[in-house]
Motif scaffolding. Structure first.
Motif, PDB file in Angstrom:
ATOM      1  N   ARG A  57      -8.461  12.358  -0.226  1.00  0.00           N
ATOM      2  CA  ARG A  57      -8.305  12.849   1.640  1.00  0.00           C
ATOM      3  C   ARG A  57      -8.959  11.013   1.173  1.00  0.00           C
ATOM      4  O   ARG A  57      -7.700  10.359   1.395  1.00  0.00           O
ATOM      5  N   ASP A  58      -9.280  10.059   0.760  1.00  0.00           N
ATOM      6  CA  ASP A  58      -8.526   8.921   0.893  1.00  0.00           C
ATOM      7  C   ASP A  58      -7.875   8.131   0.044  1.00  0.00           C
ATOM      8  O   ASP A  58      -7.467   7.574   0.447  1.00  0.00           O
TER       9      ASP A  58
ATOM     10  N   GLU B 118     -18.762   4.921  10.339  1.00  0.00           N
ATOM     11  CA  GLU B 118     -17.843   4.226  10.299  1.00  0.00           C
ATOM     12  C   GLU B 118     -17.873   2.877  10.699  1.00  0.00           C
ATOM     13  O   GLU B 118     -18.292   2.329  10.944  1.00  0.00           O
TER      14      GLU B 118
ATOM     15  N   PRO C 212     -20.382   3.978   4.951  1.00  0.00           N
ATOM     16  CA  PRO C 212     -19.338   3.027   4.707  1.00  0.00           C
ATOM     17  C   PRO C 212     -18.874   1.499   5.041  1.00  0.00           C
ATOM     18  O   PRO C 212     -19.611   1.319   6.110  1.00  0.00           O
TER      19      PRO C 212
ATOM     20  N   THR D 123     -16.267   0.261   5.409  1.00  0.00           N
ATOM     21  CA  THR D 123     -15.117   0.705   6.175  1.00  0.00           C
ATOM     22  C   THR D 123     -13.810   0.134   5.634  1.00  0.00           C
ATOM     23  O   THR D 123     -12.475   0.300   5.015  1.00  0.00           O
TER      24      THR D 123
ATOM     25  N   HIS E 131     -19.837   4.766   0.027  1.00  0.00           N
ATOM     26  CA  HIS E 131     -18.314   4.736   0.481  1.00  0.00           C
ATOM     27  C   HIS E 131     -17.806   2.886   0.650  1.00  0.00           C
ATOM     28  O   HIS E 131     -17.928   2.628   1.384  1.00  0.00           O
TER      29      HIS E 131
ATOM     30  N   HIS F 133     -14.619  -0.133  -0.009  1.00  0.00           N
ATOM     31  CA  HIS F 133     -13.481   0.256   0.401  1.00  0.00           C
ATOM     32  C   HIS F 133     -13.750  -1.699  -0.728  1.00  0.00           C
ATOM     33  O   HIS F 133     -14.313  -2.059  -1.235  1.00  0.00           O
TER      34      HIS F 133
HETATM   35  O1  KIV Z   1     -13.286   4.438   5.313  1.00  0.00           O
HETATM   36  C1  KIV Z   1     -14.367   5.276   6.002  1.00  0.00           C
HETATM   37  O2  KIV Z   1     -15.206   4.841   6.665  1.00  0.00           O
HETATM   38  C2  KIV Z   1     -14.232   6.368   5.454  1.00  0.00           C
HETATM   39  C3  KIV Z   1     -14.996   7.368   6.390  1.00  0.00           C
HETATM   40  C4  KIV Z   1     -13.937   8.574   7.141  1.00  0.00           C
HETATM   41  C5  KIV Z   1     -15.943   8.074   5.246  1.00  0.00           C
HETATM   42  O3  KIV Z   1     -12.821   6.789   4.509  1.00  0.00           O
END
Ligand code: KIV
Ligand code: ZN
Length: 505
Positions: A12-13, A140, A168, A170, A201, A203
Motif C-alpha cells: 500500500r504505502d 494522519e 503516523p 506522515t 507509522h 516516514h
Molecule cells: O503516512 C501516513 O499517515 C499514512 C496513513 C494513511 C497511515 O500512510
C-alpha cells in the motif's frame, strides 16, 4: 512476554513510491512471501483507489489465510464499503481508516474544525463496526497534531470500537526522543488506551524512520508499520528488515519478542526490488550487497579468526547462506525438483516443466548453475504476465563498422507478425524500434534500463530490468538470459504486455 507486531505496508504505502505500479498477481506473490516470513499484518492496498487495487486486496484476502489482511479507507462510507467488499473473504480482515488531525491538514486539506474531525472519526469507526471489530484508526500527521486534541479524539474512537490506534509521522518530521515522548504522553493521558494496541507509522524524510519507530517501541508502541527495503512515499517508510533485525540482534536491550522468520528476508528484499524496479543501495543496512562484505585486511583477518569480531549478525539469519549444491547438464528431473523445493518454491506441475526445460537449455550453455541462476529461471516463469505478444525470434547484427540492425518476429495469439529490419543507435535501440514497429504502439518512452550480471564470470546470466512510460503510466519488465539482447527484448515485451493487461482491466 511482550510481543511486537509487524504490520507490513509494502503493497500500500510502499506501492505509493514514485514510478511503482504492481499488477495483482505480483502483489499476491509478494504477499505470499510476506506470509512465509510470518509478518503479523499485510496491508494489501487502498481498494477505493483503483480497480487494480481493489482486485489485489481481494485476491490477497481470498488466498493468503495465515496472516491478517488489512485494507485502507478514508473516513467515509463509500471508501469503507469498498474496502470491506475487497476484504470480506479473508480470515479476520482488518479495516484501516484514517483522518488527518494536525492544524495544517485540518485547515488547508480537510477544511474541517477539530469538532467536525472528531465527529467524523467516531461515526466512521461505528460504521466499520457493522462489518468487523478488527478496526484500526490512524490520525494522519499525528506528530504535528495538538496533544490535547489527540487525547480527546483517541478516547472517543476507542469508545466507538477501534482496536488499534496508529500514530503516523506522515511527513517524517519527528526526531526520536520527541516521538518516543509523544507515545509515552498518549499512554499516560488517554484513559482507555490500555484497551488497544498502540501502533506507529514513520516516514523517512530525515532518515529517522527506523530510529523513531524503535523509540516508540521503547515507550510502549506494540505494532510497527513497515515496508520492505524501506520503500514508500517520497523518502519511504520504516524498513521492515531493519526493525526486525534490530529487535532480534538487540534482544538483550529491548527484551521483546517478534514472530518473524528472518531467514526469508533476503528473498523478500530481492523479490520486491525486482518487481518494483527499485534497486537496493549497496550499503543499505541488512539487505545491501555490501552489508556482509569485509574489504579491509584487518577486518577480514578478524572475521577469519572469529566471526563476531566484525559481524553483529550471521548472514545465514537473513537467508544469505549460499547454497553449495551446484547443478549442471547431467542433473535429472528428480534432483532438480528437490533443489527447487529446497529453495522454498512450490511450483505447479506445468510451471515446473517449463522451468526444467529452461534449465536444460541453460545448462547446455553454462557449465555450472548456482542457486541464484535457478532462482532467476524460476522468477522468469512465475512473474511473467499474460503474453499478448510472444517473442518468436530476435536476430541482431552489430559491430563497430556496421549499422546495428534488428529483425524481430512476434506472435500474437496464432498470428505471426514480422518486421524486416530496423536500425538503431545500438543493438538494443534497434531491437526496441523493431518491436515498436511490429506492435504499432508509438507513445512508448524508455524511463530506465538496468542490466546486471547474475553471479560472476562471462557466462553469467544477464538480468535486465526495464521501465517504460506508456500513456503516462510506468510499466516494468524483467528477464534473465545468457544473451543480453534477447533478455532486453523479452523484458521490453513484458512491460508492453503488462500495459496491455492493465488497459484491459
Ligand atoms: O503516512 C501516513 O499517515 C499514512 C496513513 C494513511 C497511515 O500512510
Ligand atoms: Zn504513510
Amino acid at each position: 512476554m511482550d510481543i511486537i507486531k509487524i504490520f507490513d505496508t509494502t503493497l500500500r504505502d510502499g506501492e505509493q513510491s514514485p514510478g511503482v505500479s504492481l499488477i495483482p498477481e505480483e502483489k499476491l506473490a509478494i504477499a505470499q512471501q510476506l506470509a512465509r516470513m510470518k509478518v503479523d499484518v499485510i496491508e494489501a492496498g487502498f481498494p477505493i483507489a483503483s480497480n487494480g487495487d481493489f482486485q489485489s486486496v481481494k485476491l490477497i484476502a481470498d488466498n493468503v489465510r495465515t496472516v491478517e489482511i488489512a485494507g485502507l479507507a478514508r473516513c467515509n462510507v463509500k471508501d469503507i464499503d469498498r474496502a470491506w467488499e475487497a476484504l470480506k473473504g479473508g480470515e479476520n480482515p482488518r479495516l484501516h481508516i484514517f483522518l488527518a488531525t494536525s492544524p495544517i491538514h485540518m485547515k488547508y486539506k480537510l477544511k474541517m474544525t477539530e469538532e467536525e474531525v472528531l465527529e467524523r472519526a467516531v461515526e466512521s469507526v461505528k460504521y466499520c463496526s457493522r462489518y468487523t471489530s478488527n478496526i484500526e484508526f490512524s490520525a494522519e500527521d499525528a506528530s504535528r497534531s495538538e496533544r490535547e486534541f489527540l487525547y480527546r479524539l483517541f478516547e472517543a474512537v476507542i469508545k466507538a470500537g477501534a482496536r488499534v490506534i496508529n500514530i503516523p509521522d506522515t511527513v517524517g518530521y519527528a526526531v526520536p526522543l520527541e516521538f518516543g515522548l509523544l507515545i509515552k504522553d498518549i499512554r499516560e493521558n488517554v484513559p482507555n488506551i490500555d484497551q488497544v494496541t498502540l501502533s506507529v507509522h514513520c516516514h523517512n524524510d530525515l532518515g529517522l524512520a527506523v530510529a523513531n519507530s524503535l523509540a516508540a517501541i521503547e515507550n510502549g508502541a506494540r505494532q510497527v508499520e513497515v515496508a520492505v527495503n524501506g520503500i514508500g512515499e517520497r523518502a519511504g517508510n520504516t524498513a521492515l528488515e531493519e526493525v526486525v533485525m534490530a529487535l532480534r540482534t538487540r534482544k538483550d536491550y529491548y527484551n521483546l519478542n517478534i514472530s518473524q522468520d528472518t531467514t526469508q528476508i533476503m528473498r523478500l528484499s530481492k523479490m520486491v526490488s525486482k518487481l518494483t524496479g527499485m534497486p537496493v543501495q549497496h550499503n543499505k543496512a541488512i539487505v545491501g550487497k555490501n552489508a556482509f562484505l569485509h574489504e579491509s585486511g584487518i577486518h577480514q583477518d578478524g572475521v577469519i579468526k572469529e566471526r563476531s569480531t566484525y559481524e553483529i549478525m550471521d548472514a545465514k539469519s537473513i537467508g544469505l547462506e549460499e547454497n553449495t549444491l551446484v547443478l549442471g547438464k547431467h542433473s535429472g528431473r528428480h534432483a532438480f525438483r528437490e533443489y527447487v523445493k529446497e529453495l522454498g518454491y512450490e511450483l505447479e506441475e506445468d510451471t515446473f516443466e517449463e522451468v526444467f526445460n529452461r534449465f536444460k537449455e541453460l545448462a547446455d550453455k553454462k557449465k555450472k548453475l548456482s542457486s541464484v541462476d535457478i532462482e532467476a529461471l524460476i522468477n522468469n516463469e512465475i512473474y511473467s504476465v499474460e503474453a499478448y505478444y510472444e517473442l518468436e525470434y530476435v536476430c541482431v547484427s552489430t559491430g563497430n563498422t556496421v549499422l546495428p540492425t534488428a529483425t524481430i518476429k512476434l506472435k500474437k495469439e496464432d498470428q505471426i507478425m514480422q518486421v524486416a529490419a530496423c536500425s538503431g543507435d545500438g543493438p538494443i535501440d534497434a531491437t526496441f524500434k523493431a518491436i515498436n514497429s511490429v506492435i504499432g504502439i508509438d507513445n512508448i518512452k524508455l524511463l530506465s534500463f538496468k542490466i546486471d550480471a547474475i553471479t560472476g564470470g562471462t557466462d553469467a546470466l544477464g538480468d535486465v530490468v526495464i521501465k517504460l512510460d506508456i500513456d503516462g503510466k510506468t510499466f516494468i519488465g524483467h528477464s534473465a538470459q545468457p544473451d543480453i539482447t534477447y533478455a532486453s527484448a523479452l523484458a521490453y515485451l513484458e512491460a508492453i504486455n503488462r500495459y496491455i493487461s492493465v488497459s484491459q482491466q
